[in-house]
Motif scaffolding. Sequence first.
Motif, short mmCIF file in Angstrom:
data_model
loop_
_atom_site.label_atom_id
_atom_site.label_comp_id
_atom_site.label_asym_id
_atom_site.label_seq_id
_atom_site.Cartn_x
_atom_site.Cartn_y
_atom_site.Cartn_z
N LYS A 52 7.53 5.82 -4.37
CA LYS A 52 7.63 5.67 -2.89
C LYS A 52 8.10 4.16 -2.60
CE LYS A 52 7.81 6.67 1.51
NZ LYS A 52 8.90 7.70 1.94
N GLU A 53 7.50 3.28 -2.95
CA GLU A 53 7.45 1.87 -2.72
C GLU A 53 8.90 1.52 -3.61
OE1 GLU A 53 2.67 0.35 -2.48
OE2 GLU A 53 3.88 0.55 -4.42
N TYR B 249 9.32 -5.72 4.73
CA TYR B 249 8.25 -5.58 4.10
C TYR B 249 7.91 -4.11 3.61
CZ TYR B 249 3.47 -7.54 2.50
OH TYR B 249 2.59 -7.77 1.65
N VAL B 250 7.54 -3.83 2.33
CA VAL B 250 7.40 -2.80 1.71
C VAL B 250 6.03 -2.94 1.05
CG1 VAL B 250 8.06 -0.89 0.22
CG2 VAL B 250 9.68 -1.92 1.51
N GLY B 251 5.06 -1.89 1.23
CA GLY B 251 4.06 -1.86 0.41
C GLY B 251 2.70 -2.29 1.14
N LYS B 252 1.73 -2.97 0.19
CA LYS B 252 0.34 -3.24 0.56
C LYS B 252 0.54 -4.60 1.25
CE LYS B 252 -4.32 -4.47 -1.06
NZ LYS B 252 -5.20 -4.53 -2.47
N HIS C 242 0.68 1.56 3.87
CA HIS C 242 -0.69 1.86 4.32
C HIS C 242 -1.10 1.36 5.34
CE1 HIS C 242 -3.52 -0.76 2.28
NE2 HIS C 242 -2.80 -0.57 1.20
N ASP C 243 -0.68 -0.15 5.56
CA ASP C 243 -0.91 -0.91 6.86
C ASP C 243 -0.35 -0.77 8.07
OD1 ASP C 243 -3.07 -2.91 5.20
OD2 ASP C 243 -1.24 -3.07 4.06
N SER D 230 5.40 -5.02 -2.07
CA SER D 230 4.07 -5.44 -2.78
C SER D 230 3.34 -4.17 -3.03
CB SER D 230 3.10 -5.97 -1.52
OG SER D 230 1.93 -6.22 -1.78
N PHE D 231 3.41 -4.06 -4.45
CA PHE D 231 2.75 -2.87 -5.05
C PHE D 231 1.11 -2.66 -5.21
CE2 PHE D 231 6.84 -3.28 -6.93
CZ PHE D 231 7.48 -2.18 -6.74
#
Length: 507
Positions: free
Chosen positions: A210-211, A136-139, A158-159, A234-235
């Motif tokens: 970065k994502e 998992y990448v991102g929001k 950020h999570d 997830s952008f």
Amino acid sequence: MKVFNFKSLMIIGYCALFASTVYANDAGKEHTQKKKPNVLILMFDDMRFDTFSYRNGPVSTPNIDALAHEGTRFDQAMTSTGLCSPSRAAMFTGRWGHKTGLDDNVGLYHSRLSELSLSEGSVIKRATSVGYDVSYVGKWHLGAQGPTLRGANFMWGHDKDEERNGRPFTPYGTKKNVERMNAGERDENGEKHDYYKTLPGTYADTVTAKEVNEGKLMLRNAAKSNKPFFGIVSFEQPHPPYRVPEPYASMYDYKDIKLPPNFGIERKNKPMAQDDIWWPWHDVSHMTETDWRKAHSFYYGAIAMIDHAVGELINTAKEEGLYDDLHIILVGDQGSMLGEHNLYDKGPYAYDELMRMPLIIRAPNIEPKIINRQVSMLDIAPTLRQWMSLPLDGDEDGRSLVPLMEQGDSADSGKDDVALYAYEWYNGGWFGIRAIRTPEMKFVWNPGDSRDELYDLKNDPYEITNQIDNPKYKKQLTDLVNKMAGELKRIEDPSLTKFNHHMKAFL
């Protein structure tokens, strides 16, 4: 010389047969595991359905267009809720918020919720249980560390490192900025940075880049693994405020923006909640037409930047030899308002600009199609279950989209073409809204208000005129009320009793 009797020979033969069967079965299992499809979800935050060039929209999106031409376009896809956390919970679990307990944003000012309960393992935990390498990448926006706690390799976002049950984000800064805007001030470059902003640096300096870089690493790792791969990138883009660097900030001239008929109109005969300020930037009284045009142009720049990001990830998948067999879902969690009905961002309403979302699904062995039947965010988890042979972990309120992908619209022949939508809470404020949409009409029940809504989508696609009190529409209203009652019963919605009471004249 050792002599074997017939019984011994039988036993030896049986053992040999049993061993060969075991090994054959093991080989079969290994072969089956190898055949599990690799799956990639590309998810976007507050991305409207109507901007892409494949939809004849104003932004050139060649990479997303290419995916649309290779896959199935769901041109009438509807989110479950026009709010980030509930729509994401619905996508990952396949269940409505009254079943998961997640029917509001998490971790924000006024919200009572901190996370999606860990009892809701979602497709992430289900995928790990059948041998998938999940990344998992991102929001995430369903609670701190959520993918990791469900077994995913949470690479960046950020999570990822936030503490569980922490203090909510409170928009003190946004409130002060909007007060400055109302006082006539502006930010650098004459912009309004809580609505649109030119970021310093270049694309390479953005969170999006970065994502993408982490997504590339994810794909490269997947190419080296002998396990089936399930990855999500997830952008945060293009969530407001619309902030992009050059060249995207000036890519679209605000003077050339074509504004829709419902832009900036006075809301007449609408529920009172639409007039209230639920987040500081919902106060748009200071926004001029030029400001709105610039907000549009920056949003268009964000879509162009996202298209570039999609292209980078697709090219990496091709370079790593993953693409030919890769199943891809491109989806937005919901839409967003850009001055339509004089509204910004999102809130407790069910306008198409918020309710509709982009959805493209690519399955390598299925011919490209355009689907015009309405589908739901709730349908994604059942589709993944069918693709990936995931175990059930509770109710499925949606349905697999594979039949539509294989057969086209005819797969839904004889079924009502309806989409259900809910807006239970907005950051701690209760509304209980339910909406039901057909291709021709939309009915919105507002149980926290004395006024409901009825729109003739065929003759009023911009939902300007509320026909709820127009006797000419009594037949359509009665039909929609009964359709909604049927849907609420089907999904065991606890609001059904109140709905039946409010609508007793039509049932």
